[in-house]
Design an enzyme around this catalytic site. Structure first.
Site, PDB file in Angstrom:
ATOM      1  N   ARG A 121       0.849  -1.192   0.000  1.00 19.62           N
ATOM      2  CA  ARG A 121       0.000   0.000   0.000  1.00 19.62           C
ATOM      3  C   ARG A 121       0.890   1.249   0.000  1.00 19.62           C
ATOM      4  O   ARG A 121       1.065   1.917   1.012  1.00 19.62           O
ATOM      5  CB  ARG A 121      -0.921  -0.028   1.218  1.00 19.62           C
ATOM      6  N   GLN A 126      -0.767   2.246  -6.142  1.00 20.98           N
ATOM      7  CA  GLN A 126      -2.217   2.345  -5.980  1.00 20.98           C
ATOM      8  C   GLN A 126      -2.976   1.859  -7.205  1.00 20.98           C
ATOM      9  O   GLN A 126      -3.999   1.187  -7.081  1.00 20.98           O
ATOM     10  CB  GLN A 126      -2.603   3.791  -5.664  1.00 20.98           C
ATOM     11  N   ASP A 129      -3.351  -2.073  -7.398  1.00 24.22           N
ATOM     12  CA  ASP A 129      -3.863  -2.743  -6.197  1.00 24.22           C
ATOM     13  C   ASP A 129      -5.186  -3.454  -6.476  1.00 24.22           C
ATOM     14  O   ASP A 129      -6.252  -2.832  -6.490  1.00 24.22           O
ATOM     15  CB  ASP A 129      -4.026  -1.707  -5.089  1.00 24.22           C
ATOM     16  N   SER A 132      -7.922  -3.245  -3.592  1.00 23.16           N
ATOM     17  CA  SER A 132      -8.708  -2.015  -3.530  1.00 23.16           C
ATOM     18  C   SER A 132      -9.764  -1.975  -4.623  1.00 23.16           C
ATOM     19  O   SER A 132     -10.932  -1.652  -4.371  1.00 23.16           O
ATOM     20  CB  SER A 132      -7.791  -0.795  -3.637  1.00 23.16           C
ATOM     21  N   TYR A 229      -3.326  -1.509   6.908  1.00 28.01           N
ATOM     22  CA  TYR A 229      -4.215  -2.595   7.299  1.00 28.01           C
ATOM     23  C   TYR A 229      -4.459  -2.567   8.804  1.00 28.01           C
ATOM     24  O   TYR A 229      -3.665  -2.064   9.581  1.00 28.01           O
ATOM     25  CB  TYR A 229      -3.609  -3.952   6.916  1.00 28.01           C
TER      26      TYR A 229
END
Length: 377
Positions: A121, A126, A129, A132, A229
């Site tokens: 992360r 991003q 990912d 996500s 997390y």
């Protein structure tokens, strides 16, 4: 440079790892793309559309022959990779903690397995990912599934025959899925509240117009692990949270749970006694059901009823929105490979020591090399 995409064989998996959009982009980089026949049918991606985008569509053996990179949504069964060349990359969601034996078999094949769900992360990752992108859709779909089972309206309605009260919806776990669930429920007119062990999420909850439900008496416990997390909480915090949440759940019409801890079973958030405290006709959606479940009594792949409360435990929630989930997943894969594309080599190159490569690489040179699997992390 040949990039292959296979038809998913896991039960209930409807997504595909490549789309016409990403096919065109890969071809633009100078790669060839081969896709197994029918790979995208369940996600509304036709073979013809892939061919028009520049892909070759063929049987699995032909697709795998000479492939340098094999893309997947879920990791392909090693037994189905006959003929794959040593050193080829397997790029997919590989469930390394839940299916370690498969990782060992990838190592035995001599392939380099890259687990996209272990993407760190960090800012530059991003767009790569998959957790996500897919969790965002899961949170949205969870609210729609809850609405379908609820049997009442979500928004407050003032009519000549009287007023219909707004549904009360509680989100437990405010990560990507939880935030989207809050936003979706608010758009549908529900009265929304949410909780999380991470104190930093309180502002996010408020920004979406929901009410934060947090333990205030226990200080100094942030619940923030590495990479954003959540982590396991202290026994003191768990006891205080259970007391607060129990009182709140009893007043709710719908509860959506989203809590996961990477590499560990999902934490238990709702007990059978708490389910029993809810009003008949209430609904709970357990988005963590495949990792052991947040809700006592939830059953993976089923909608069960306990104490008059429906508990939804659908598997693979993103696959229930296969077209959009595939589009996002395929972009994640392209963004990853293109970020490391070496024009001179005509292929992606993961430099040794790179934070992303070190995080997601499971196997290399016939060995399992990921520190989180070898115990050297």
């Amino acid at each position: 440079m040949k990039i292959a995409a296979l038809r998913e064989t896991a039960p209930g998996e409807r997504r595909v790892a490549v789309t016409p959009e990403t096919t065109r982009k890969f071809v633009g980089l100078g790669a060839s793309v081969a896709v197994e026949q029918g790979a995208g049918a369940a996600a509304s991606v036709t073979d013809d559309a892939l061919v028009q985008a520049g892909a070759t569509v063929a049987d699995r053996a032909s697709v795998l022959a000479g492939a340098d990179i094999v893309l997947g949504v879920q990791g392909p069964d090693p037994d189905s990779l006959a003929g794959i060349q040593p050193g080829a990359w397997i790029v997919a969601g590989l469930n390394p903690f839940g299916d370690r034996a498969r990782v060992d078999r990838y190592a035995a094949l001599g392939v380099e397995a890259l687990a996209m769900e272990l993407m760190p992360r960090i800012t530059r990752a991003q767009s790569m990912d998959i957790l996500s992108s897919q969790s965002n859709l899961s949170g949205y779909k969870a609210v729609l599934d809850a609405a379908a089972e609820y049997g009442r309206a979500f928004p407050m309605m003032m009519t000549a025959a009287g007023t219909v009260s707004a549904a009360r919806l509680f989100v437990m776990g405010v990560g990507v899925a939880g935030l989207q669930a809050i936003a979706t429920a608010r758009r549908l007119g529900a009265q929304v509240s949410a909780t999380d062990v991470r104190a930093a999420t309180k502002e996010q909850i408020l920004s979406l117009g929901a009410k934060p439900i947090f333990v205030e008496a226990v200080q100094g416990i942030e619940g923030e692990g590495s990479g954003g997390y959540a982590t396991e909480m202290s026994d003191e915090y768990k006891a205080a949270q259970a007391e607060l949440v129990s009182a709140h759940i009893a007043k709710q019409d719908i509860v959506i749970t989203t809590a996961l801890i990477p590499g560990r079973p999902a934490p238990r958030l709702i007990t059978d006694a708490q389910v029993a405290s809810m009003k008949p006709g209430s609904v709970i959606v357990d988005l963590a059901v495949e990792q052991g479940g947040n809700v006592e009594g939830a059953v993976a792949g089923e909608v069960v009823e306990r104490h008059g409360v429906k508990i939804i435990g659908h598997r693979n929630m993103p696959s229930r929105l296969a077209a959009d989930a595939s589009a996002l997943f395929a972009r994640n894969l392209f963004n990853f490979l293109s970020a490391f594309w070496d024009k001179d080599a005509g292929r992606p190159v993961l430099p040794d020591g790179d934070e992303i490569g070190e995080a997601i690489r499971l196997t290399r040179g016939g060995q399992v090399v990921n520190p989180r699997l070898t115990g050297t992390a």
